[in-house]
Write an enzyme that holds these catalytic residues in place. Structure first.
Site, short mmCIF file in Angstrom:
data_model
loop_
_atom_site.label_atom_id
_atom_site.label_comp_id
_atom_site.label_asym_id
_atom_site.label_seq_id
_atom_site.Cartn_x
_atom_site.Cartn_y
_atom_site.Cartn_z
N GLU A 108 0.64 -1.27 -0.40
CA GLU A 108 0.10 0.03 0.46
C GLU A 108 0.69 1.31 0.23
O GLU A 108 1.94 1.02 0.40
CB GLU A 108 -0.71 0.00 0.97
CG GLU A 108 -1.82 1.87 1.33
CD GLU A 108 -2.46 1.56 3.10
OE1 GLU A 108 -3.36 2.11 2.96
OE2 GLU A 108 -1.59 0.68 3.57
N LYS B 19 -9.56 3.00 -2.72
CA LYS B 19 -10.17 2.54 -1.54
C LYS B 19 -11.54 3.05 -1.28
O LYS B 19 -11.98 4.66 -1.06
CB LYS B 19 -8.81 3.22 -0.90
CG LYS B 19 -9.41 1.80 1.50
CD LYS B 19 -7.96 2.45 2.27
CE LYS B 19 -8.52 1.79 3.59
NZ LYS B 19 -7.35 2.32 4.61
N CYS C 270 -6.08 -1.94 3.35
CA CYS C 270 -5.49 -1.49 4.71
C CYS C 270 -6.58 -2.64 5.63
O CYS C 270 -6.88 -3.30 5.24
CB CYS C 270 -5.68 -0.46 5.01
SG CYS C 270 -4.40 0.35 7.16
#
Length: 530
Positions: free
Chosen positions: A291, A356, A411
């Site tokens: 990430e 995201k 995440c």
């Protein structure tokens, strides 16, 4: 000390001794979580919880409720304080800016989260029956409070009580049927069952609940042995993955001055030969970086894309985390910045992206209703993006050449049960890119990995996980770790992609089966006021 004498001490305790018992009992539950995984210790917090509610007495329902709410808060505060202490490490990454605010993460957040078990204790006390039925009432109320914690204010389902059993691969297989919250209600009931040994019941009656709990536990283990094959999982033909774990310090990772050095480090590490017979990146079909890999916008840095293209053979694709700039809307001074996964072909062209959707409050953005107050006291989000990240519009499968459609998860998106799957056809695997470097050598990265593994069990899908500092891993559809890199190490991990299995009951019905357990437990408890 006999169980009856121990129960009496807990039930009759009052004032600060009672609060201390609740605090320590709740804190003991963290020992059953990763990385220790001492799962039998689930008995301590859950059994003591029953006795604490037994001791919430008064001359009417209001005093009983107040006593239960109070002791439930102390119990929950102990659990979250011991289980989430590692959040303090994030405040030390840029200590000059954030160290003073460490108590907000280490103490204030656990204090807020403790409200959920407090409500559970209070509701349980209002319905508290005599005998073993109170164990089922506690299980229902605590499990419902955990479901709420996973959804209220965008949700924070970290260290849900069911994770105390999730570290055991065979026991955890029950999550493929009922999910994390279903595993939670069963785990609480098993852990609380010994409370009847300290009750006033005589003879065999006090042993009925513990024996039944052991039988259920044996059934869970048996189901796990039945579900998990003895042979290794088959793999997708023609796919050779390489996960790169750079192990960069968090303070260096987001410094733009380090951009060129970071990229050069990635390129050199990605092409590392892992044995005398390997040829580095020439041997792999898909190279995966973690990430937020760069302190710059990859899509707006042609030189970086050219260097990547020079590394990649014609048959290799790069999958990497990267910040992505969108299009500025009329009247906006700057374009929105997304925390993304980008797919780069061997010509250095970004061919697909995922933005995201579920951002981390205070870490990646500030909640609108608190933003003015937070900025007024000199705080900002942790990420070095002015104004924070923007949220992606929807979760959709990520298309990657040579791979099945991927459920992309950045995440902590992977910790939300029932929310990991994109809209549309079922994907072939889950792809989790993360950066746990914020939390150093603490329990946090191990807890994160354990929750990601449970998503694989729930959905019947393999998991590919690339983490900056670890733990990077390839996990099959039964939650078995096929290969991994340890926390805090630099390296590359070569592995095949395990195949998915048939959609699990949880993948098909979600939390509906958890709801069935809630209704069933309440019916079996023969609820009546005491």
């Amino acid at each position: 000390m006999s169980p009856t004498a121990l129960a009496d001490r807990v039930i009759l305790a009052w004032g600060w001794p009672r609060r201390l018992i609740a605090l320590l009992a709740g804190a003991s539950g963290a020992l059953a979580l990763p990385p220790l995984d001492l799962w039998p210790l689930i008995v301590v917090p859950m059994t003591v919880a029953v006795w604490l509610i037994d001791g919430a007495v008064g001359t009417g329902w209001a005093p009983r409720l107040r006593a239960a709410l109070a002791v439930g808060w102390w119990w929950g505060f102990g659990f979250f304080l011991a289980g989430l202490w590692w959040l303090g490490a994030a405040f030390l990454v840029e200590a000059d800016k954030f160290a003073w605010a460490m108590p907000l993460g280490v103490v204030v957040l656990p204090a807020f989260l403790a409200v959920f078990p407090a409500l559970a204790f209070g509701c349980a006390r209002l319905l508290w029956p005599n005998g073993a039925g109170r164990i089922l009432v506690l299980a229902v109320m605590l499990a419902l409070s955990e479901w709420l914690r996973g959804h209220v204010l965008t949700g924070f389902p970290w260290n849900v009580y069911g994770m105390m059993l999730a570290g055991q691969g065979y026991i955890a297989q029950f999550a493929s049927v009922v999910g994390l919250y279903g595993l939670t209600i069963v785990a609480i009931a098993i852990g609380a069952a010994p409370a009847t040994l300290g009750s006033a019941e005589s003879g065999a009656g006090r042993w009925r609940a513990p024996i039944l709990a052991l039988a259920v536990l044996g059934g869970l283990i048996g189901y796990g042995f039945w579900r998990v094959p003895t042979q290794p999982s088959p793999t997708v033909a023609g796919v050779k993955l390489r996960l790169m774990q750079p192990n960069l310090p968090q303070d260096a990772k987001f410094n733009p001055r380090n951009g060129e050095a970071i990229l050069n480090h990635y390129l050199a590490l990605s092409d590392r030969a892992t044995s005398p017979t390997t040829l580095g990146v020439q041997d792999v079909t898909h190279l995966i970086w973690p990430e937020s890999a760069f302190p710059f916008l990859l899509g707006r840095t042609p030189a970086a894309l050219s260097q990547i293209a020079a590394l990649l053979p014609p048959t290799t694709t790069l999958i990497t985390g990267a910040a992505r700039a969108g299009e500025a809307l009329p009247g906006e001074s700057r374009p929105p910045i997304f925390n993304s996964i980008q797919v780069v072909n061997d010509e250095g062209v970004i061919v697909s992206s995922y933005d995201k959707v579920h951002l981390v409050p205070f870490g990646e953005y500030l909640p609108a209703f608190l933003e003015r107050l937070i900025r007024g006291v000199g705080l900002s989000e942790f990420v070095s993006v002015p104004g924070g990240f923007a949220s992606g519009g929807r979760r959709s499968p990520l298309a990657i050449r040579g791979l099945p459609p991927a459920a992309a998860l950045i995440c902590y998106e992977v910790v939300f049960p029932g929310q990991a799957m994109p809209q549309g056809p079922r994907p072939g695997f889950m792809l989790n890119l993360t950066n746990d470097g914020w939390f150093g050598q603490t329990s946090g990265p191990y807890q994160h990995l354990a929750q990601a593994r449970l998503r694989a069990i729930e959905e019947g899908l393999p998991l590919i996980r690339a983490a900056n500092t670890g733990v990077s891993a390839v996990v099959d559809a039964y939650g078995r770790i096929i290969a991994s890199l340890p926390l805090g190490t630099e390296g590359v991990l070569d592995a095949s992609l395990p195949r998915s299995v048939a959609a699990t009951p949880y993948a098909q019905y979600g939390d509906a089966l958890f709801a069935v357990l809630v209704v069933g437990f309440l019916a079996l408890s023969r609820v009546r006021r005491s």
